[in-house]
Design an enzyme around this catalytic site. Structure first.
Site, PDB file in Angstrom:
ATOM      1  N   GLU A  39       0.830  -1.206   0.000  1.00 14.68           N
ATOM      2  CA  GLU A  39       0.000   0.000   0.000  1.00 14.68           C
ATOM      3  C   GLU A  39       0.859   1.248   0.000  1.00 14.68           C
ATOM      4  OE1 GLU A  39      -3.673   0.956   1.947  1.00 14.68           O
ATOM      5  OE2 GLU A  39      -3.569  -1.051   2.838  1.00 14.68           O
ATOM      6  N   ASP A  68       9.285   5.246  -7.341  1.00 13.28           N
ATOM      7  CA  ASP A  68       7.917   5.741  -7.435  1.00 13.28           C
ATOM      8  C   ASP A  68       7.918   6.887  -8.433  1.00 13.28           C
ATOM      9  OD1 ASP A  68       5.252   5.153  -6.438  1.00 13.28           O
ATOM     10  OD2 ASP A  68       5.246   7.240  -5.804  1.00 13.28           O
ATOM     11  N   HIS A 179      12.934   9.872 -16.935  1.00 10.12           N
ATOM     12  CA  HIS A 179      12.987  10.076 -15.488  1.00 10.12           C
ATOM     13  C   HIS A 179      13.647   8.886 -14.784  1.00 10.12           C
ATOM     14  CE1 HIS A 179       9.484   8.087 -17.015  1.00 10.12           C
ATOM     15  NE2 HIS A 179       9.115   7.644 -15.824  1.00 10.12           N
TER      16      HIS A 179
HETATM   17  P1  IMP Z   1       4.200   3.831  -9.887  1.00  2.34           P
HETATM   18  O1  IMP Z   1       5.538   4.444  -9.686  1.00  2.34           O
HETATM   19  O2  IMP Z   1       4.331   2.408 -10.311  1.00  2.34           O
HETATM   20  O3  IMP Z   1       3.285   4.048  -8.710  1.00  2.34           O
HETATM   21  O4  IMP Z   1       3.591   4.545 -11.160  1.00  2.34           O
HETATM   22  C1  IMP Z   1       2.675   5.596 -11.126  1.00  2.34           C
HETATM   23  C2  IMP Z   1       1.907   5.646 -12.419  1.00  2.34           C
HETATM   24  O5  IMP Z   1       2.741   6.213 -13.430  1.00  2.34           O
HETATM   25  C3  IMP Z   1       1.437   4.310 -12.959  1.00  2.34           C
HETATM   26  O6  IMP Z   1       0.180   4.487 -13.549  1.00  2.34           O
HETATM   27  C4  IMP Z   1       2.459   3.966 -14.002  1.00  2.34           C
HETATM   28  O7  IMP Z   1       1.913   3.199 -15.027  1.00  2.34           O
HETATM   29  C5  IMP Z   1       2.846   5.341 -14.509  1.00  2.34           C
HETATM   30  N1  IMP Z   1       4.235   5.324 -14.950  1.00  2.34           N
HETATM   31  C6  IMP Z   1       5.339   5.049 -14.223  1.00  2.34           C
HETATM   32  N2  IMP Z   1       6.439   5.128 -14.980  1.00  2.34           N
HETATM   33  C7  IMP Z   1       6.018   5.451 -16.227  1.00  2.34           C
HETATM   34  C8  IMP Z   1       6.680   5.624 -17.457  1.00  2.34           C
HETATM   35  O8  IMP Z   1       7.914   5.505 -17.586  1.00  2.34           O
HETATM   36  N3  IMP Z   1       5.909   5.943 -18.518  1.00  2.34           N
HETATM   37  C9  IMP Z   1       4.554   6.069 -18.445  1.00  2.34           C
HETATM   38  N4  IMP Z   1       3.879   5.899 -17.315  1.00  2.34           N
HETATM   39  C10 IMP Z   1       4.606   5.578 -16.207  1.00  2.34           C
END
Ligand code: IMP
Length: 196
Positions: A39, A68, A179
């Site tokens: 979570e 993240d 990023h």
């Molecule tokens: P998390 O870091 O996995 O929580 O990602 C947050 C949100 O951003 C999720 O919906 C991922 O699919 C999106 N996301 C993370 N990295 C990328 C990327 O490199 N390209 C596009 N979407 C991303």
């Protein structure tokens, strides 16, 4: 070295393997039988990446890193930001998230569509915390294009590749500027400098 990447996202795992190269064997939580969703209760990307890394470190005692990522859209006051994964629904639904993003932006006609991805990586190594960050500037396209990548890639046009979404450039090209490419290369440089 062997290190856990605290992620169940296949796209992220593939990118991290490509970025870190052969010196690092990435272990996934799933390969250790750890399949539960962690979570993300923090208010910032840094807090959430730390939560994911610490959870896996406590479970396994192994060295671990977590990323993240948030997408900040200027016309939406920085949304979806830390809520990027669950923007539209509770369930990491990439398609629904993009639909909602395009719908919200359609309510701001004429405003700039500038946006950026930010990544914060937490590395827990021998129990010590280290943080690495990366940002890529770009804009949100009017509609989807491309089949590569994942998440918001079909609608994110990086300033580095004008006219093409991240889903239209090869993975190596995305990783060279992205990023997470930046934050993970910074982590890899730190690991090498410190003899890991
Ligand atoms: P998390 O870091 O996995 O929580 O990602 C947050 C949100 O951003 C999720 O919906 C991922 O699919 C999106 N996301 C993370 N990295 C990328 C990327 O490199 N390209 C596009 N979407 C991303």
């Amino acid at each position: 070295m062997r290190i856990i990447f605290a992620s169940g996202n296949k796209g992220k795992i593939r990118e991290a393997s490509e970025i870190l190269g052969e010196d690092y064997e990435i272990i996934t939580p799933a390969s250790l039988g750890i399949n539960e969703e962690i979570e993300e209760t923090g208010n910032t990307l840094k807090e959430n990446s730390l939560i994911k890394a610490e959870y896996l470190y406590k479970r396994t005692g192994m060295n671990v890193f977590a990323d993240d990522t948030g997408l900040e859209v200027d016309a939406l006051g920085g949304a979806p930001g830390v809520h990027s994964a669950r923007y539209a629904t509770d369930g990491h639904d990439f398609d629904a998230n993009i639909d909602k993003l395009l719908l919200e932006l359609s309510k701001h006609p004429g405003e700039p569509r500038s946006a950026r991805f930010k990544s914060v990586v937490t590395l827990l190594i021998n129990g010590e915390r280290h943080f690495f960050e990366g940002t890529i500037e770009g804009r949100i396209a009017e509609s989807r294009s491309g089949v590569n990548g994942f998440g918001y890639d079909p609608v994110f046009i990086a300033d580095a590749y004008p006219g093409r979404t991240f889903a239209e450039v090869p993975e190596e090209a995305k990783n060279a500027v992205s990023h997470r490419g930046q934050s993970l290369r910074a982590m890899a440089a730190w690991l090498k400098e410190n003899g890991f």
